[in-house]
Design a protein around this motif. Structure first.
Motif, PDB file in Angstrom:
ATOM      1  N   ASP A   1      29.346 -18.234   5.363  1.00  0.00           N
ATOM      2  CA  ASP A   1      30.949 -17.133   5.961  1.00  0.00           C
ATOM      3  C   ASP A   1      32.379 -16.898   4.425  1.00  0.00           C
ATOM      4  O   ASP A   1      32.182 -17.633   3.525  1.00  0.00           O
ATOM      5  CB  ASP A   1      31.934 -18.642   6.315  1.00  0.00           C
ATOM      6  CG  ASP A   1      31.078 -18.538   7.939  1.00  0.00           C
ATOM      7  OD1 ASP A   1      30.374 -17.077   9.084  1.00  0.00           O
ATOM      8  OD2 ASP A   1      31.098 -18.774   8.407  1.00  0.00           O
TER       9      ASP A   1
ATOM     10  N   THR B   1      38.480 -19.639  15.621  1.00  0.00           N
ATOM     11  CA  THR B   1      37.052 -19.264  14.673  1.00  0.00           C
ATOM     12  C   THR B   1      36.317 -20.458  14.613  1.00  0.00           C
ATOM     13  O   THR B   1      35.283 -20.525  14.149  1.00  0.00           O
ATOM     14  CB  THR B   1      37.812 -18.783  13.322  1.00  0.00           C
ATOM     15  OG1 THR B   1      38.163 -19.086  12.982  1.00  0.00           O
ATOM     16  CG2 THR B   1      38.342 -17.476  13.540  1.00  0.00           C
TER      17      THR B   1
ATOM     18  N   TYR C   1      31.921 -11.159  16.299  1.00  0.00           N
ATOM     19  CA  TYR C   1      33.357 -11.771  16.586  1.00  0.00           C
ATOM     20  C   TYR C   1      34.116 -10.541  16.652  1.00  0.00           C
ATOM     21  O   TYR C   1      35.110 -10.331  16.402  1.00  0.00           O
ATOM     22  CB  TYR C   1      33.282 -11.884  14.820  1.00  0.00           C
ATOM     23  CG  TYR C   1      32.403 -10.480  13.808  1.00  0.00           C
ATOM     24  CD1 TYR C   1      33.189  -9.132  13.863  1.00  0.00           C
ATOM     25  CD2 TYR C   1      30.433 -10.852  13.357  1.00  0.00           C
ATOM     26  CE1 TYR C   1      31.914  -8.329  13.101  1.00  0.00           C
ATOM     27  CE2 TYR C   1      30.067  -9.895  13.215  1.00  0.00           C
ATOM     28  CZ  TYR C   1      30.886  -8.280  12.774  1.00  0.00           C
ATOM     29  OH  TYR C   1      30.174  -7.274  11.250  1.00  0.00           O
TER      30      TYR C   1
ATOM     31  N   PRO D   1      27.329 -21.221  19.137  1.00  0.00           N
ATOM     32  CA  PRO D   1      27.586 -20.348  18.044  1.00  0.00           C
ATOM     33  C   PRO D   1      29.240 -19.860  18.691  1.00  0.00           C
ATOM     34  O   PRO D   1      29.356 -19.993  19.150  1.00  0.00           O
ATOM     35  CB  PRO D   1      26.658 -19.186  17.787  1.00  0.00           C
ATOM     36  CG  PRO D   1      25.267 -19.277  18.903  1.00  0.00           C
ATOM     37  CD  PRO D   1      25.744 -20.674  19.389  1.00  0.00           C
ATOM     38  N   PRO D   2      29.833 -20.247  16.902  1.00  0.00           N
ATOM     39  CA  PRO D   2      31.509 -19.890  17.203  1.00  0.00           C
ATOM     40  C   PRO D   2      31.313 -18.134  17.635  1.00  0.00           C
ATOM     41  O   PRO D   2      30.005 -17.557  17.732  1.00  0.00           O
ATOM     42  CB  PRO D   2      31.560 -19.802  15.517  1.00  0.00           C
ATOM     43  CG  PRO D   2      30.927 -20.749  15.380  1.00  0.00           C
ATOM     44  CD  PRO D   2      29.616 -20.256  15.748  1.00  0.00           C
ATOM     45  N   LYS D   3      32.435 -18.215  18.970  1.00  0.00           N
ATOM     46  CA  LYS D   3      33.063 -16.621  19.171  1.00  0.00           C
ATOM     47  C   LYS D   3      32.354 -15.933  17.517  1.00  0.00           C
ATOM     48  O   LYS D   3      31.868 -14.505  17.781  1.00  0.00           O
ATOM     49  CB  LYS D   3      33.824 -17.023  19.550  1.00  0.00           C
ATOM     50  CG  LYS D   3      33.537 -17.507  21.647  1.00  0.00           C
ATOM     51  CD  LYS D   3      34.316 -17.336  22.702  1.00  0.00           C
ATOM     52  CE  LYS D   3      33.709 -17.583  24.039  1.00  0.00           C
ATOM     53  NZ  LYS D   3      34.915 -17.163  25.150  1.00  0.00           N
TER      54      LYS D   3
ATOM     55  N   THR E   1      23.470 -15.924   4.927  1.00  0.00           N
ATOM     56  CA  THR E   1      24.772 -16.362   5.179  1.00  0.00           C
ATOM     57  C   THR E   1      25.689 -17.120   5.042  1.00  0.00           C
ATOM     58  O   THR E   1      25.483 -18.105   5.719  1.00  0.00           O
ATOM     59  CB  THR E   1      24.878 -15.014   6.295  1.00  0.00           C
ATOM     60  OG1 THR E   1      24.204 -14.382   6.437  1.00  0.00           O
ATOM     61  CG2 THR E   1      26.539 -15.022   6.066  1.00  0.00           C
TER      62      THR E   1
ATOM     63  N   ARG F   1      30.847 -24.961  11.561  1.00  0.00           N
ATOM     64  CA  ARG F   1      31.972 -25.024  12.388  1.00  0.00           C
ATOM     65  C   ARG F   1      31.545 -24.977  14.211  1.00  0.00           C
ATOM     66  O   ARG F   1      32.404 -25.410  14.204  1.00  0.00           O
ATOM     67  CB  ARG F   1      32.220 -22.993  12.477  1.00  0.00           C
ATOM     68  CG  ARG F   1      32.696 -22.641  10.998  1.00  0.00           C
ATOM     69  CD  ARG F   1      33.240 -21.804  11.635  1.00  0.00           C
ATOM     70  NE  ARG F   1      31.798 -20.277  11.764  1.00  0.00           N
ATOM     71  CZ  ARG F   1      31.842 -19.431  12.149  1.00  0.00           C
ATOM     72  NH1 ARG F   1      33.235 -18.929  12.593  1.00  0.00           N
ATOM     73  NH2 ARG F   1      31.272 -18.560  11.967  1.00  0.00           N
ATOM     74  N   SER F   2      30.491 -25.120  14.609  1.00  0.00           N
ATOM     75  CA  SER F   2      30.380 -25.274  16.154  1.00  0.00           C
ATOM     76  C   SER F   2      29.919 -27.033  15.503  1.00  0.00           C
ATOM     77  O   SER F   2      30.474 -27.250  16.916  1.00  0.00           O
ATOM     78  CB  SER F   2      28.882 -24.410  16.854  1.00  0.00           C
ATOM     79  OG  SER F   2      28.820 -23.284  16.636  1.00  0.00           O
TER      80      SER F   2
ATOM     81  N   ARG G   1      28.177  -7.356  17.976  1.00  0.00           N
ATOM     82  CA  ARG G   1      28.638  -8.361  17.412  1.00  0.00           C
ATOM     83  C   ARG G   1      29.327  -8.871  17.792  1.00  0.00           C
ATOM     84  O   ARG G   1      30.495  -8.605  18.288  1.00  0.00           O
ATOM     85  CB  ARG G   1      28.844  -8.265  15.794  1.00  0.00           C
ATOM     86  CG  ARG G   1      28.007  -7.722  14.835  1.00  0.00           C
ATOM     87  CD  ARG G   1      27.188  -8.326  14.949  1.00  0.00           C
ATOM     88  NE  ARG G   1      25.809  -7.626  13.874  1.00  0.00           N
ATOM     89  CZ  ARG G   1      24.822  -8.595  13.952  1.00  0.00           C
ATOM     90  NH1 ARG G   1      24.507  -9.260  13.808  1.00  0.00           N
ATOM     91  NH2 ARG G   1      23.261  -7.478  12.772  1.00  0.00           N
TER      92      ARG G   1
ATOM     93  N   SER H   1      31.250 -15.028  15.006  1.00  0.00           N
ATOM     94  CA  SER H   1      29.683 -14.961  14.193  1.00  0.00           C
ATOM     95  C   SER H   1      29.866 -13.537  14.476  1.00  0.00           C
ATOM     96  O   SER H   1      29.438 -13.081  15.298  1.00  0.00           O
ATOM     97  CB  SER H   1      29.063 -16.036  15.119  1.00  0.00           C
ATOM     98  OG  SER H   1      28.599 -16.090  16.088  1.00  0.00           O
TER      99      SER H   1
ATOM    100  N   TYR I   1      25.012 -23.665  12.414  1.00  0.00           N
ATOM    101  CA  TYR I   1      26.690 -23.366  12.561  1.00  0.00           C
ATOM    102  C   TYR I   1      27.363 -24.340  12.098  1.00  0.00           C
ATOM    103  O   TYR I   1      27.561 -25.611  12.944  1.00  0.00           O
ATOM    104  CB  TYR I   1      27.317 -22.213  13.524  1.00  0.00           C
ATOM    105  CG  TYR I   1      26.761 -20.682  13.647  1.00  0.00           C
ATOM    106  CD1 TYR I   1      27.529 -20.542  12.865  1.00  0.00           C
ATOM    107  CD2 TYR I   1      25.542 -20.335  14.425  1.00  0.00           C
ATOM    108  CE1 TYR I   1      27.037 -19.205  13.094  1.00  0.00           C
ATOM    109  CE2 TYR I   1      25.155 -19.652  14.831  1.00  0.00           C
ATOM    110  CZ  TYR I   1      26.302 -18.853  13.197  1.00  0.00           C
ATOM    111  OH  TYR I   1      25.835 -17.145  13.854  1.00  0.00           O
TER     112      TYR I   1
END
Length: 301
Positions: free
Chosen positions: A47, A87, A136, A122-124, A45, A181-182, A134, A126, A179
């Motif tokens: 984003d 995010t 998110y 992982p980001p919250k 995936t 983002r992380s 999930r 996600s 991730y």
């Protein structure tokens, strides 16, 4: 009796250069419509705000998705220093700021802590599941929850450019489940300045590169024409990291029926995952044992 799925029995891989905006699922649905395909899925995936390589499998190629999902992937991304968001990217709300701006040398000195075998939260926001929900969805409802750290192998993380004091460009190569983002969030915390991802682009996902990719607007322009069909890569490109085991026509028949069969030659070791082929066409994927392939997935091409 289940409803019969409409569409063509078409198999192969279409590699897309995804733009920012659509979800990965929306890209898959567009391709399925454009190729009138019965079955489609993606390997890894991205984003909605992320760009770059998205590998989409059609038909029997969906059976090879796990081998792409497990493969290494590389990303080029820009992080914004001085601000954390809820995010961990530019789509979220700013939750902390800092006037501190680390030097290039300080950034480079911090990167080794994020390479090798690391633990990553992982980001919250996600798709990670928390008690069946999930993450998110819980985050949008302002629920309090924690996400456990997960192992990740990062084989390379490097500083590639510093456009200005507020922005840093990096490239990362990592295994399954990484991730970006992380990485940006945790690097900002390590440097004491906060940070989030501003732009993100996947530049390759083994064995595919952006040179294989089709622009998203090209899919619309060539929808339901032979030109788009011609862009499909064969199913077996996803299996290039596995040993190929040629077999006879008789063995191919046995494998297609889900039975073990002898292979003519092998570069595989006992217990290896491998795939059998007959006259260059993939027949089955399975486990090699003592001269035979024991199939776990049969490819009906």
């Amino acid at each position: 009796m289940g409803r019969r799925r409409k569409g063509r029995d078409i198999s192969g891989w279409l590699i897309v250069d995804k733009p920012a905006g659509p979800t990965s699922t929306a890209v898959v649905n567009k391709i399925r419509w454009a190729l009138e395909a019965k079955k489609a899925g993606h390997a890894g995936t991205l984003d909605p705000a992320a760009m770059g390589l998205l590998a989409v499998a059609l038909g029997e190629a969906t059976k090879t998705i796990p081998f792409i999902t497990e493969a290494e992937k590389a990303y080029r991304f820009t992080i914004r220093l001085g601000a954390a968001t809820n995010t961990d990217d530019a789509e979220g709300e700013v939750i902390a700021t800092s006037d501190l701006r680390p030097t290039d040398a300080e950034i480079e000195a911090a990167l080794p802590a994020f390479t090798g075998d690391i633990q990553q939260i992982p980001p919250k926001f996600s798709a990670v599941k928390i008690d069946g929900e999930r993450a998110y969805a819980l985050a949008r409802d302002d629920e309090e929850f924690e996400i456990a750290a997960r192992p990740l192998h990062v084989s390379d993380l490097r500083l590639t450019a510093r456009p200005d004091a507020d922005h840093v460009e990096l490239e990362m190569t990592c295994g399954k489940g990484g991730y970006v983002r992380s990485i940006a969030r945790d690097l900002g915390e390590a440097l004491g300045c906060h940070a989030h991802v501003q732009t993100l682009r996947r530049i390759w996902s083994r064995p595919f590169t952006l040179e294989d990719a089709v622009r998203f607007d090209t899919i619309e322009a060539e929808a339901r024409t032979p030109a788009l069909d011609a862009r499909l890569l064969p199913v077996e490109v996803a299996l290039t990291d596995l040993p190929e085991l040629p077999c006879t026509e008789l063995a191919a028949m046995r494998l297609r029926n889900g039975n073990p069969a002898e292979v003519l030659s092998s570069t595989a070791n006992f217990g290896d995952t491998a795939w059998a082929s007959h006259q260059g066409q993939p027949i089955a994927i399975g486990t090699y044992r003592a001269g035979q392939l024991h199939p776990s997935r049969v490819l009906n091409l």
